[in-house]
Motif scaffolding. Structure first.
Motif, PDB file in Angstrom:
ATOM      1  N   THR A  34      -8.965  -3.559  -5.040  1.00 39.16           N
ATOM      2  CA  THR A  34      -8.330  -2.867  -3.923  1.00 39.16           C
ATOM      3  C   THR A  34      -7.062  -3.598  -3.484  1.00 39.16           C
ATOM      4  O   THR A  34      -7.026  -4.834  -3.449  1.00 39.16           O
ATOM      5  N   VAL A  35      -6.059  -2.816  -3.145  1.00 42.84           N
ATOM      6  CA  VAL A  35      -4.841  -3.350  -2.559  1.00 42.84           C
ATOM      7  C   VAL A  35      -4.686  -2.743  -1.169  1.00 42.84           C
ATOM      8  O   VAL A  35      -5.086  -1.591  -0.941  1.00 42.84           O
ATOM      9  N   PHE A  36      -4.132  -3.525  -0.251  1.00 48.58           N
ATOM     10  CA  PHE A  36      -4.036  -3.116   1.138  1.00 48.58           C
ATOM     11  C   PHE A  36      -2.589  -3.144   1.610  1.00 48.58           C
ATOM     12  O   PHE A  36      -1.761  -3.866   1.072  1.00 48.58           O
ATOM     13  N   LEU A  37      -2.333  -2.371   2.659  1.00 47.72           N
ATOM     14  CA  LEU A  37      -1.061  -2.460   3.352  1.00 47.72           C
ATOM     15  C   LEU A  37      -1.350  -2.416   4.844  1.00 47.72           C
ATOM     16  O   LEU A  37      -1.726  -1.366   5.368  1.00 47.72           O
ATOM     17  N   GLN A  38      -1.207  -3.550   5.489  1.00 47.08           N
ATOM     18  CA  GLN A  38      -1.373  -3.619   6.942  1.00 47.08           C
ATOM     19  C   GLN A  38      -0.032  -3.308   7.573  1.00 47.08           C
ATOM     20  O   GLN A  38       0.968  -3.974   7.290  1.00 47.08           O
ATOM     21  N   MET A  39      -0.018  -2.308   8.439  1.00 48.28           N
ATOM     22  CA  MET A  39       1.224  -1.854   9.066  1.00 48.28           C
ATOM     23  C   MET A  39       1.116  -2.014  10.567  1.00 48.28           C
ATOM     24  O   MET A  39       0.263  -1.379  11.204  1.00 48.28           O
TER      25      MET A  39
END
Length: 127
Positions: A78-83
């Motif tokens: 899994t890859v994440f993007l915290q915005m």
């Protein structure tokens, strides 16, 4: 069959936060560089952030630097993007992408470098 499935999009007020996830059915996941792109209505798809195979190296577009953070968990594919501190101009469909090539800052921004793409998740920021 390779699949990238994004999740976590939605509607948020300006200044708020969202966390996107991309679950990848790629094996071995740790051999792929990963990235997030976005596409706003009427605009071309643009680079947001990329991360190397190990997660040691990252690259963020200037417009999101300091607000967005890309990360990955190779054990969970899994890859994440915290915005954080979202702005109305962040409104777009966000896409996850995977590249078999090694991550470099020279190539990470190029759409053609990526072999697989997800279907996208909508992020809408209201002002």
């Amino acid at each position: 069959q390779v699949q990238l499935v994004e999740s976590g999009g939605g509607l948020v007020q300006a200044g708020g936060s969202l966390s996107l996830s991309c679950a990848a059915s790629i094996h071995p996941f740790s051999r792929f560089s990963m990235a997030w792109f976005r596409q706003a209505p009427g605009k071309e798809r643009e680079f947001v952030a990329a991360i190397s195979r190990s997660g040691e190296n990252t690259l963020h577009e200037d417009s999101v630097k300091g607000r967005f953070t890309i990360s990955r968990d190779n054990a969970r594919n899994t890859v994440f993007l915290q915005m954080n501190d979202l702005k109305s101009e962040d409104t777009a469909v966000y896409y996850c992408a995977a590249a078999a090539l090694s991550f470099t800052t020279d190539t990470a921004r190029g759409l053609r470098e990526y072999d697989y793409w997800g279907q996208g998740t909508q992020v809408t920021v209201s002002s």
